[in-house]
Design an enzyme around this catalytic site. Sequence first.
Site: not given
Length: 171
Positions: A45, A50, A93-94, A135-136, A139
Amino acid sequence: MVRDIVIYPNEILTKPTEKVDVIDKEIQNLIRDMFDTMYNAEGVGLAANQIGVPLSVMVVDTSPKEDSPPLKLVLINPEITESEGKIKYKEGCLSFPGLSVEVERSKKIKVKALNEYGEPVELILEGFPAIVFQHELDHLQGITFLDRLKNWRRRIALEKYKKLLKESQKV
Ligand code: ZN
């Protein structure tokens, strides 16, 4: 095109994104780049902020996770309209390379958004896809998974992350 992923504590990750008014060619390009960037980083995701774009757009593809039903989504201006149950999962998480923390989220959610053609969509997500979506969505609202931890767990995770960051910068 693969773009650079913004790494915490970059402040774009802690500011809410703006809603998309018009889905034009620029947004289509953004979506394509988001998929390229997410696949390149082997993520499931990605939120637009990001990669440094403060707009409410997310992409999801759960197919790399073998025990989850493959699901590919583009969601613009997404929101949760209903939620039920609780589920805990160790998330990565990226924007926090190397860090994973256990977060509690809703198990089943109902979601409202626009798709990449600007059409309204409503869907029900459960289990892993629901976790990725939440999660996204966090963000897009300027919230990181660290903000979902309380007190000492947050402190420990932050210490660990600082150490990881320092080690990666030495190389
Ligand atoms: Zn993330």
